[in-house]
Design a protein around this motif. Structure first.
Motif, mmCIF file in Angstrom:
data_model
loop_
_atom_site.group_PDB
_atom_site.id
_atom_site.type_symbol
_atom_site.label_atom_id
_atom_site.label_comp_id
_atom_site.label_asym_id
_atom_site.label_seq_id
_atom_site.Cartn_x
_atom_site.Cartn_y
_atom_site.Cartn_z
ATOM 1 N N ARG A 21 0.830 -1.212 0.000
ATOM 2 C CA ARG A 21 0.000 0.000 0.000
ATOM 3 C C ARG A 21 0.863 1.261 0.000
ATOM 4 O O ARG A 21 0.500 2.253 -0.629
ATOM 5 C CB ARG A 21 -0.946 -0.010 1.195
ATOM 6 C CG ARG A 21 -2.017 -1.080 1.076
ATOM 7 C CD ARG A 21 -2.892 -1.145 2.310
ATOM 8 N NE ARG A 21 -3.740 -2.306 2.280
ATOM 9 C CZ ARG A 21 -5.061 -2.265 2.454
ATOM 10 N NH1 ARG A 21 -5.670 -1.116 2.665
ATOM 11 N NH2 ARG A 21 -5.763 -3.372 2.426
ATOM 12 N N THR A 24 1.718 2.457 -3.391
ATOM 13 C CA THR A 24 0.680 3.131 -4.180
ATOM 14 C C THR A 24 0.607 4.616 -3.857
ATOM 15 O O THR A 24 0.104 5.390 -4.660
ATOM 16 C CB THR A 24 -0.715 2.525 -3.921
ATOM 17 O OG1 THR A 24 -1.160 2.883 -2.603
ATOM 18 C CG2 THR A 24 -0.721 1.014 -4.107
ATOM 19 N N SER A 29 -5.888 4.160 1.570
ATOM 20 C CA SER A 29 -5.631 2.725 1.541
ATOM 21 C C SER A 29 -4.595 2.341 2.599
ATOM 22 O O SER A 29 -4.770 1.356 3.323
ATOM 23 C CB SER A 29 -5.155 2.310 0.150
ATOM 24 O OG SER A 29 -4.811 0.944 0.130
#
Length: 117
Positions: A21, A24, A29
Motif C-alpha cells: 500500500r 501506491t 488505503s
C-alpha cells in the motif's frame, strides 16, 4: 471493528500489505492497515487514529518520493523492530527506525524516527 479476514492476518502479513500500500501512495488505503484508534509516536509529537496515520505517512512519502527502500525487519510476536534506509530524488535516509505493535490483524502503535539528508 476488524473483520474476520483482517483479524486473522499475522504481523508479517500486515507488514507485507503495508509495504504494498505504501508503494501506491494512497493514504486512505495505507491507513486501513491501522486500527481506528492507532497511536503514532514521532520526534515531533504523538498522533492518533487514521488521520494521524495519513499525516505522518504523507510527510514521509513527501520527504522521499519514488524512494528505493532497504528494510531490515525483526519480528518478535506482535512487535516489529524495523531499521530502514531509503534513497529518493529529494534526498536520503540512512538511520530510519520504526517499531510497530500489531493486534487483531492491524497496526495499533508505531514509532517513527529518521533523518532526511
Amino acid at each position: 471493528m476488524a473483520t474476520s479476514s483482517t483479524s486473522s492476518r499475522t504481523p508479517e502479513q500486515v507488514f507485507a500489505d503495508h509495504g504494498r500500500r505504501l508503494g501506491t501512495g494512497d493514504l486512505d488505503s495505507i491507513s486501513l492497515n491501522y486500527a481506528e484508534d492507532a497511536v503514532l509516536i514521532t520526534p515531533t509529537g504523538v498522533l492518533h487514529g487514521r488521520q494521524g496515520v495519513k499525516q505522518v505517512i504523507g510527510t514521509l512519502l513527501a520527504d522521499l518520493p519514488d524512494a528505493d527502500w532497504q528494510l531490515k525487519p525483526q519480528f518478535a510476536g506482535d512487535v516489529l523492530f524495523l531499521e530502514w534506509s531509503a534513497t529518493s530524488p529529494n534526498g536520503r535516509v540512512e538511520d530510519g527506525v520504526d517499531t510497530f505493535v500489531f493486534r487483531d490483524g492491524l497496526i495499533h502503535a508505531q514509532t517513527i524516527r529518521y533523518t532526511l539528508v
